[in-house]
Design a protein around this motif. Structure first.
Motif, PDB file in Angstrom:
ATOM      1  N   MET A   1       1.042  -1.695  -0.218  1.00 56.71           N
ATOM      2  CA  MET A   1       0.000  -0.310  -0.012  1.00 56.71           C
ATOM      3  C   MET A   1       1.238   0.989  -0.235  1.00 56.71           C
ATOM      4  O   MET A   1       0.570   2.093  -0.578  1.00 56.71           O
ATOM      5  N   ALA A   2       1.522   1.833   1.243  1.00 61.11           N
ATOM      6  CA  ALA A   2       2.639   2.558   0.658  1.00 61.11           C
ATOM      7  C   ALA A   2       3.978   2.541  -0.148  1.00 61.11           C
ATOM      8  O   ALA A   2       3.685   3.808  -0.853  1.00 61.11           O
ATOM      9  N   ILE A   3       4.020   1.550  -1.113  1.00 61.12           N
ATOM     10  CA  ILE A   3       4.694   1.351  -1.970  1.00 61.12           C
ATOM     11  C   ILE A   3       3.846   2.162  -3.543  1.00 61.12           C
ATOM     12  O   ILE A   3       3.853   3.337  -4.617  1.00 61.12           O
ATOM     13  N   SER A   4       2.457   2.302  -3.417  1.00 62.87           N
ATOM     14  CA  SER A   4       1.466   2.225  -4.292  1.00 62.87           C
ATOM     15  C   SER A   4       1.314   3.933  -3.579  1.00 62.87           C
ATOM     16  O   SER A   4       1.149   4.684  -5.452  1.00 62.87           O
ATOM     17  N   LEU A   5       1.076   4.159  -3.028  1.00 56.54           N
ATOM     18  CA  LEU A   5       1.116   5.941  -2.837  1.00 56.54           C
ATOM     19  C   LEU A   5       1.501   6.836  -2.836  1.00 56.54           C
ATOM     20  O   LEU A   5       2.067   7.841  -3.664  1.00 56.54           O
ATOM     21  N   LEU A   6       3.374   5.876  -2.856  1.00 56.91           N
ATOM     22  CA  LEU A   6       4.125   6.695  -3.341  1.00 56.91           C
ATOM     23  C   LEU A   6       4.664   6.692  -4.931  1.00 56.91           C
ATOM     24  O   LEU A   6       4.962   7.634  -5.492  1.00 56.91           O
ATOM     25  N   LEU A   7       4.004   5.734  -5.370  1.00 56.13           N
ATOM     26  CA  LEU A   7       3.837   5.517  -7.277  1.00 56.13           C
ATOM     27  C   LEU A   7       3.089   7.091  -7.285  1.00 56.13           C
ATOM     28  O   LEU A   7       3.190   7.490  -8.329  1.00 56.13           O
ATOM     29  N   ALA A   8       1.544   6.957  -7.036  1.00 61.27           N
ATOM     30  CA  ALA A   8       0.794   7.840  -6.606  1.00 61.27           C
ATOM     31  C   ALA A   8       1.348   8.951  -6.938  1.00 61.27           C
ATOM     32  O   ALA A   8       1.069   9.875  -7.942  1.00 61.27           O
ATOM     33  N   SER A   9       2.108   9.766  -5.830  1.00 58.85           N
ATOM     34  CA  SER A   9       2.867  10.791  -5.490  1.00 58.85           C
ATOM     35  C   SER A   9       4.043  11.308  -6.812  1.00 58.85           C
ATOM     36  O   SER A   9       3.652  12.368  -6.826  1.00 58.85           O
ATOM     37  N   ALA A  10       4.318  10.086  -7.427  1.00 59.16           N
ATOM     38  CA  ALA A  10       5.870  10.500  -8.030  1.00 59.16           C
ATOM     39  C   ALA A  10       4.823  10.612  -9.349  1.00 59.16           C
ATOM     40  O   ALA A  10       5.147  11.743  -9.389  1.00 59.16           O
ATOM     41  N   MET A  11       3.286  10.576  -9.534  1.00 65.04           N
ATOM     42  CA  MET A  11       2.480  10.613 -10.823  1.00 65.04           C
ATOM     43  C   MET A  11       2.229  11.731 -11.156  1.00 65.04           C
ATOM     44  O   MET A  11       2.207  12.605 -11.311  1.00 65.04           O
ATOM     45  N   LEU A  12       2.060  12.669  -9.821  1.00 59.27           N
ATOM     46  CA  LEU A  12       1.871  13.636  -9.804  1.00 59.27           C
ATOM     47  C   LEU A  12       2.468  14.364  -9.567  1.00 59.27           C
ATOM     48  O   LEU A  12       2.273  15.918 -10.012  1.00 59.27           O
ATOM     49  N   TYR A  13       4.279  14.199  -9.325  1.00 59.73           N
ATOM     50  CA  TYR A  13       4.913  14.891  -8.972  1.00 59.73           C
ATOM     51  C   TYR A  13       5.492  15.377 -10.278  1.00 59.73           C
ATOM     52  O   TYR A  13       5.433  16.743 -11.183  1.00 59.73           O
ATOM     53  N   VAL A  14       5.154  14.744 -11.743  1.00 63.91           N
ATOM     54  CA  VAL A  14       5.601  14.351 -13.082  1.00 63.91           C
ATOM     55  C   VAL A  14       4.184  15.763 -13.618  1.00 63.91           C
ATOM     56  O   VAL A  14       4.549  16.121 -14.358  1.00 63.91           O
ATOM     57  N   ARG A  15       2.859  15.158 -13.219  1.00 64.35           N
ATOM     58  CA  ARG A  15       1.958  16.368 -13.403  1.00 64.35           C
ATOM     59  C   ARG A  15       2.195  17.491 -13.568  1.00 64.35           C
ATOM     60  O   ARG A  15       1.849  18.283 -14.335  1.00 64.35           O
ATOM     61  N   TRP A  16       3.039  18.069 -11.734  1.00 64.76           N
ATOM     62  CA  TRP A  16       3.061  19.242 -12.084  1.00 64.76           C
ATOM     63  C   TRP A  16       4.047  19.530 -12.811  1.00 64.76           C
ATOM     64  O   TRP A  16       4.414  20.911 -13.273  1.00 64.76           O
ATOM     65  N   LEU A  17       5.159  18.603 -13.720  1.00 64.31           N
ATOM     66  CA  LEU A  17       6.164  19.039 -14.218  1.00 64.31           C
ATOM     67  C   LEU A  17       6.060  19.374 -15.431  1.00 64.31           C
ATOM     68  O   LEU A  17       6.154  19.402 -16.324  1.00 64.31           O
ATOM     69  N   THR A  18       4.954  17.927 -15.698  1.00 61.86           N
ATOM     70  CA  THR A  18       3.660  18.458 -16.790  1.00 61.86           C
ATOM     71  C   THR A  18       2.436  18.889 -17.508  1.00 61.86           C
ATOM     72  O   THR A  18       1.951  17.739 -17.215  1.00 61.86           O
TER      73      THR A  18
END
Length: 392
Positions: A1-18
């Motif tokens: 679960m923690a890994i999935s949340l980290l992956l979601a955070s990574a997606m949101l960070y890339v969304r902020w960059l793009t």
């Protein structure tokens, strides 16, 4: 679960960059739903059944649905995000009634079937855009195909996955390896999705450097690169150089905004009247050029005549008038043809194309000298690339 949340955070960070990529937000939410789905499955028996059975599995179905709608958004199709809610809502309703309310095996079969359908939709969407094919995209198709096979296997072997009213995947220590593989695949999928987005961004920036911002046609640099690529197969090839007649007078009579509209209109006419395999560019102020691989002189003349007629008709529809009357755009066109050797190297093809375009450019000057709104043809090359005959 923690890994999935980290992956979601990574997606949101890339969304902020793009910020221009809407698919990233959908994929980020998908990973959040995966996190809750895994949490609910692991806590089965310790939290209410509605949260661990209905909602947790609905969250997983929503995640796969958003994966699919995200691929549609990425390919610039209508995302149909609301469609991602169909499977989760159907699941919540179905498990309230027999046989799903009574049989865990049936629940495993049904949810695995639903997930398989959503995976197929994602795979089809990724595979149908062959023009957008890339290594990250192909890798994602492979990963989702593996996930599809796993879910089809769950359907076949559903009875062996349930024991004592529990799903062994969440309770049997010997199944921990499968969970580890699932986590690794989720991380890899996240990485691939980010690669696809970055690859798209780099392609957009690269393409922008090759395009004329006003007309959307290739600029001179892009024209040379794409023409070389299009002509590498060799064989007959034609070049067409066009110049909008008395364009300075258009600017003086109707203003520069009208002139810009006329340039964009002519670019549209060229793209509509030529084939996708032809290369179209704006190479100067009111000067355009095109390379037509595989075209002989008759074909080039036919295309040039169609371009002239279509441009006159389209420009008249703009309705630009002044005291001198309605603006009807005309264009002078120079043509040249050659035969490029099929076994020639890139340098030889490039030299041949340069001579071909120069020959068409000389023919254009002949058309303008003869009164404009004409099509003139340079004499076809009869020797190897690099040797040009004189203009007719």
């Amino acid at each position: 679960m923690a890994i999935s949340l980290l992956l979601a955070s990574a997606m949101l960070y890339v969304r902020w960059l793009t910020p221009g990529e809407p698919a990233l937000a959908q994929w980020a939410v998908a990973f959040v739903l995966v996190a809750y789905g895994l949490f609910g499955g692991a806590m089965r028996g310790q939290i209410p059944a509605f949260m661990s059975v209905e909602l947790a599995n609905a969250a997983l179905l929503g995640a796969y649905g958003l994966l699919w709608t995200g691929t549609r958004s990425f390919d610039r199709r209508a995302p149909r995000t609301v469609y991602a809610l169909i499977a989760p809502l159907a699941w919540v309703v179905l498990v309230q009634f027999p046989p799903l309310s009574d049989s865990m095996v049936d629940r495993v079969i049904v949810i695995s079937t639903m997930i398989s359908v959503l995976l197929v939709l994602s795979i089809v969407q990724l595979a149908r855009r062959r023009a957008l094919a890339s290594k990250p995209r192909q890798t994602l198709v492979g990963l989702l195909s593996v996930a599809l096979l796993v879910n089809l296997g769950r359907i076949i072997f559903a009875p062996s996955q349930v024991s004592g009213g529990q799903v062994l995947l969440f309770t049997d220590p010997s199944m921990a390896w499968l969970g580890m593989v699932g986590v690794a695949m989720a991380m890899f999928i996240c990485f691939i999705l980010v690669l696809m987005v970055r690859e798209r961004s780099e392609l957009i920036y690269k393409s922008a450097a090759l395009l004329d911002p006003l007309t959307g046609a290739l600029n001179r640099r892009g024209f040379l690169e794409r023409s070389l690529s299009a002509a590498m197969a060799g064989g007959p090839c034609a070049a067409m150089v066009c110049d909008l007649d008395r364009f300075k007078q258009v600017n003086d009579r109707f203003g520069h905004a009208a002139g810009d509209r006329l340039l964009a209109l002519f670019s549209d006419v060229l793209h509509e009247r030529l084939r996708q395999s032809d290369v179209v560019a704006r190479i100067g102020g009111e000067e355009f050029a095109a390379v037509l691989p595989g075209a002989d002189l008759a074909r080039a003349r036919e295309v040039a005549a169609r371009v002239q007629g279509a441009f006159a008709e389209a420009s008249a529809k703009l309705g630009l008038t002044d005291g001198a009357g309605l603006l009807v755009g005309t264009v002078s066109i120079g043509l040249a043809v050659t035969v490029l050797p099929p076994d020639a190297g890139a340098d030889q093809i490039e030299t041949g194309l340069q001579d071909l375009i120069a020959q068409a450019d000389r023919a254009l000057y002949g058309a303008k000298a003869a009164g404009r709104n004409r099509i003139e043809t340079g004499e076809a090359f009869r020797s190897s690339p690099g040797t040009a005959a004189g203009a007719a």
